[in-house]
Design a protein around this motif. Structure first.
Motif, mmCIF file in Angstrom:
data_model
loop_
_atom_site.group_PDB
_atom_site.id
_atom_site.type_symbol
_atom_site.label_atom_id
_atom_site.label_comp_id
_atom_site.label_asym_id
_atom_site.label_seq_id
_atom_site.Cartn_x
_atom_site.Cartn_y
_atom_site.Cartn_z
ATOM 1 N N ASP A 1 19.924 47.453 37.491
ATOM 2 C CA ASP A 1 21.115 47.184 38.278
ATOM 3 C C ASP A 1 22.128 46.527 37.355
ATOM 4 O OD1 ASP A 1 22.193 46.588 41.306
ATOM 5 O OD2 ASP A 1 22.702 44.957 39.927
ATOM 6 N N ARG A 2 23.414 46.851 37.535
ATOM 7 C CA ARG A 2 24.415 46.342 36.591
ATOM 8 C C ARG A 2 24.433 44.821 36.520
ATOM 9 N NH1 ARG A 2 27.516 49.029 40.447
ATOM 10 N NH2 ARG A 2 27.863 50.687 38.947
ATOM 11 N N HIS A 3 24.074 44.141 37.601
ATOM 12 C CA HIS A 3 24.044 42.675 37.565
ATOM 13 C C HIS A 3 22.960 42.169 36.621
ATOM 14 C CE1 HIS A 3 26.797 41.650 41.017
ATOM 15 N NE2 HIS A 3 26.621 42.949 41.198
ATOM 16 N N LEU A 4 21.880 42.936 36.480
ATOM 17 C CA LEU A 4 20.801 42.541 35.579
ATOM 18 C C LEU A 4 21.166 42.762 34.107
ATOM 19 C CD1 LEU A 4 17.689 43.932 37.502
ATOM 20 C CD2 LEU A 4 18.435 41.551 37.343
ATOM 21 N N VAL A 5 22.231 43.509 33.880
ATOM 22 C CA VAL A 5 22.670 43.725 32.496
ATOM 23 C C VAL A 5 23.388 42.490 31.957
ATOM 24 C CG1 VAL A 5 24.076 45.187 30.982
ATOM 25 C CG2 VAL A 5 22.846 46.204 32.904
ATOM 26 N N PHE A 6 23.979 41.695 32.834
ATOM 27 C CA PHE A 6 24.711 40.505 32.381
ATOM 28 C C PHE A 6 23.851 39.555 31.551
ATOM 29 C CE2 PHE A 6 27.632 41.667 35.900
ATOM 30 C CZ PHE A 6 28.801 41.724 35.173
ATOM 31 N N ALA B 1 16.290 42.041 42.727
ATOM 32 C CA ALA B 1 17.331 41.740 41.735
ATOM 33 C C ALA B 1 17.885 40.334 41.938
ATOM 34 C CB ALA B 1 18.456 42.770 41.828
ATOM 35 N N ALA B 2 18.101 39.967 43.193
ATOM 36 C CA ALA B 2 18.652 38.639 43.477
ATOM 37 C C ALA B 2 17.696 37.536 43.034
ATOM 38 C CB ALA B 2 18.953 38.511 44.970
ATOM 39 N N GLU B 3 16.402 37.698 43.301
ATOM 40 C CA GLU B 3 15.420 36.684 42.905
ATOM 41 C C GLU B 3 15.315 36.577 41.385
ATOM 42 O OE1 GLU B 3 14.438 34.687 44.989
ATOM 43 O OE2 GLU B 3 14.450 35.685 46.936
ATOM 44 N N ILE B 4 15.414 37.711 40.690
ATOM 45 C CA ILE B 4 15.393 37.689 39.225
ATOM 46 C C ILE B 4 16.608 36.929 38.689
ATOM 47 C CG2 ILE B 4 15.657 39.129 37.163
ATOM 48 C CD1 ILE B 4 13.995 41.278 38.581
ATOM 49 N N MET C 1 9.392 49.057 35.962
ATOM 50 C CA MET C 1 8.893 48.464 34.729
ATOM 51 C C MET C 1 10.007 47.768 33.951
ATOM 52 S SD MET C 1 5.950 51.078 33.305
ATOM 53 C CE MET C 1 6.850 52.616 33.533
ATOM 54 N N HIS C 2 11.180 48.355 33.930
ATOM 55 C CA HIS C 2 12.294 47.705 33.228
ATOM 56 C C HIS C 2 12.690 46.402 33.918
ATOM 57 C CE1 HIS C 2 12.763 51.593 31.158
ATOM 58 N NE2 HIS C 2 13.417 50.907 30.245
ATOM 59 N N TRP C 3 12.769 46.416 35.232
ATOM 60 C CA TRP C 3 13.122 45.194 35.966
ATOM 61 C C TRP C 3 12.037 44.137 35.778
ATOM 62 C CZ3 TRP C 3 16.227 45.657 41.081
ATOM 63 C CH2 TRP C 3 17.202 46.655 40.963
ATOM 64 N N ASP D 1 17.670 47.021 18.369
ATOM 65 C CA ASP D 1 18.154 46.487 19.646
ATOM 66 C C ASP D 1 17.974 47.549 20.737
ATOM 67 O OD1 ASP D 1 19.475 45.065 21.653
ATOM 68 O OD2 ASP D 1 21.415 45.928 21.075
ATOM 69 N N LEU D 2 17.294 47.194 21.804
ATOM 70 C CA LEU D 2 16.986 48.152 22.871
ATOM 71 C C LEU D 2 17.936 48.056 24.064
ATOM 72 C CD1 LEU D 2 13.074 47.970 22.998
ATOM 73 C CD2 LEU D 2 14.517 49.675 21.879
ATOM 74 N N THR D 3 18.996 47.275 23.948
ATOM 75 C CA THR D 3 19.888 47.070 25.091
ATOM 76 C C THR D 3 20.410 48.390 25.653
ATOM 77 O OG1 THR D 3 20.587 44.953 24.152
ATOM 78 C CG2 THR D 3 21.932 45.864 25.919
ATOM 79 N N GLN D 4 20.810 49.298 24.779
ATOM 80 C CA GLN D 4 21.380 50.554 25.250
ATOM 81 C C GLN D 4 20.331 51.452 25.909
ATOM 82 O OE1 GLN D 4 24.015 52.601 22.532
ATOM 83 N NE2 GLN D 4 24.748 50.685 21.630
ATOM 84 N N ARG D 5 19.073 51.231 25.626
ATOM 85 C CA ARG D 5 18.016 51.991 26.302
ATOM 86 C C ARG D 5 17.609 51.329 27.617
ATOM 87 N NH1 ARG D 5 13.559 54.669 22.278
ATOM 88 N NH2 ARG D 5 14.873 55.056 20.457
ATOM 89 N N ILE D 6 17.631 50.008 27.643
ATOM 90 C CA ILE D 6 17.175 49.277 28.820
ATOM 91 C C ILE D 6 18.249 49.247 29.911
ATOM 92 C CG2 ILE D 6 16.503 46.989 29.658
ATOM 93 C CD1 ILE D 6 15.146 46.514 26.976
ATOM 94 N N ALA D 7 19.507 49.016 29.515
ATOM 95 C CA ALA D 7 20.588 48.807 30.482
ATOM 96 C C ALA D 7 20.722 49.916 31.524
ATOM 97 C CB ALA D 7 21.910 48.596 29.744
ATOM 98 N N PRO D 8 20.624 51.211 31.153
ATOM 99 C CA PRO D 8 20.782 52.254 32.175
ATOM 100 C C PRO D 8 19.711 52.228 33.269
ATOM 101 C CG PRO D 8 21.065 53.175 29.970
ATOM 102 C CD PRO D 8 20.517 51.790 29.800
ATOM 103 N N GLN D 9 18.606 51.540 33.030
ATOM 104 C CA GLN D 9 17.520 51.483 34.003
ATOM 105 C C GLN D 9 17.606 50.236 34.890
ATOM 106 O OE1 GLN D 9 15.905 54.184 34.020
ATOM 107 N NE2 GLN D 9 16.441 54.947 31.982
#
Length: 400
Positions: A16-21, A173-176, A214-216, A6-14
């Motif tokens: 915006d917190r709203h994109l982590v939801f 971020a909003a459009e995503i 790249m993460h976004w 699971d890559l969540t812990q690697r991806i999340a720090p990169q």
């Protein structure tokens, strides 16, 4: 096994917190972690946003009670009061923007627009700044549609390049989050152009911006119709591939997936296999191991096993489930034919002996100059990373 990859812990720090939801929603839906842990993680994220009502709902669900902490109630009152104050501050510029006839007076020349707004509508820098703050606050409240509109209009009036760049990140971020993939792709490309051409205070800051981008972009590329081609076009560029190798090797999973399912970019596949080989000590998972089995070790039995592992893991992997499912849901003979076809279309030195049912890999003796270039391609990026770590460690040391 599933949690291991699971890559969540690697991806999340990169992100915006709203994109982590959306990532937490995915993990909650899959049941990879205890429900309570996911809900606590959501509340922790929400504590840094203005989505207080959502945090209250999750708190009630987590603790099975209609009671919520007093600090949440106070926080909600603060958010409502701040929203009202920002709305009043931005009212002149919002009223102007809601008037179609007035908006027609705007030109491509921003200085002309600022002068016109000041002379005719008594709108100055303070009101324009208020529009930015109001848009940002709307975003933090979860009103992504309103935030996207206001950030777009703000950028049309803003003359501060750094603030305009910040607004563009927010707009993306909003459009995503609204899943407007076509518009999000346009904003992504616009942001890439700025990152690649902007003069940063240090090369490390530019590399970090590329890593964020790249993460976004994963949200877009694995949902847009043409995304699996465009992720290769972006990630495989030298500057971006260098950033992956030095700071985010886990992104190789997504680039590898795109290469596997996309025949149109196979001419670049051979060089990518070299990257997989170089980075196998810093990052590997069943997808990269599958490619290493086929194209580095020529271990086709091992490749079959890795295919099965990938199939088992797909349910748990964010972004990739629907992308690889069709390729991996194969029986033994189908998988064998698919591997052979993958080799045939990858421009590698291989001969397929149909009568014996074997694949003969031609020896590929490396050119010493090519090897030197390959090994030094990422030298500058790794040097920057090392210097950055040394500086961080030096700053963290207590004064003596």
């Amino acid at each position: 096994m599933a949690a291991k990859y699971d890559l969540t812990q690697r991806i999340a720090p990169q992100l915006d917190r709203h994109l982590v939801f959306p990532l937490l929603e995915f993990l909650q839906d899959r049941g990879l972690y205890p429900e309570g842990d996911i809900l606590k993680a959501k509340i922790e994220l929400l504590n840094h946003t203005n989505m207080v009502d959502y945090a209250m709902d999750i708190h009630k669900s987590l603790y099975h009670s209609e009671d919520v902490p007093h600090d949440m109630v106070e926080r909600r009152a603060e958010v409502v009061a701040r929203l009202k104050a920002l709305e009043e501050s931005a009212a002149p510029i919002i009223t102007f923007l809601q008037n179609p006839n007035a908006v027609q007076e705007l030109r491509a020349d921003k200085q002309h627009n600022l002068q016109m707004l000041s002379d005719r509508y008594e709108i100055g820098p303070e009101q324009i700044e208020a529009l930015y703050q109001y848009a940002k606050f709307q975003f933090e409240c979860g009103n992504y549609s309103g935030a996207a509109d206001y950030l777009y209009q703000y950028r049309a009036l803003c003359t501060n390049s750094d603030r305009s760049l910040s607004a563009l990140w927010g707009k993306l971020a909003a459009e995503i989050l609204m899943q407007n993939w076509d518009i999000a792709l346009e904003e992504l490309n616009r942001l890439k152009e700025i990152i690649d051409s902007k003069s940063f205070s240090s090369a490390l800051n530019q590399v970090q911006s590329r890593i964020w981008l790249m993460h976004w972009s994963l949200f877009i590329f694995f949902n847009h119709d043409n995304g699996k081609t465009q992720i290769i076009d972006l990630f495989n560029q030298d500057k971006y591939l260098n950033a992956i190798q030095t700071n985010a090797p886990h992104l190789l999973r997504y680039l590898a997936t795109a290469f596997i399912v996309n025949k149109r970019r196979r001419p670049h596949f051979k060089d990518f296999i070299k990257v997989i080989q170089q980075e196998q000590y810093s990052y590997e998972d069943p997808i990269t191991q599958f490619l290493a089995c086929v194209f580095v070790n020529y271990d086709f039995d091992g490749a079959q096993k890795k295919m099965r592992e990938c199939e088992e893991m797909l349910f748990w992997w964010v972004f990739l489930g629907s992308v690889l499912a069709e390729k991996l849901n194969l029986n033994y003979d189908e998988a064998e034919r698919w591997i052979v076809n993958l080799i045939r279309t990858s421009k590698l030195e291989a001969k397929i002996d149909s009568e014996k049912g074997t694949v003969v890999m031609e020896p590929n003796y490396p050119n010493v100059y090519e090897e030197l270039i390959d090994h030094t391609k990422t030298l500058s990026g790794r040097t920057y990373k090392l210097v950055s770590q040394l500086l961080e460690n030096g700053q963290a040391q207590p004064a003596r």
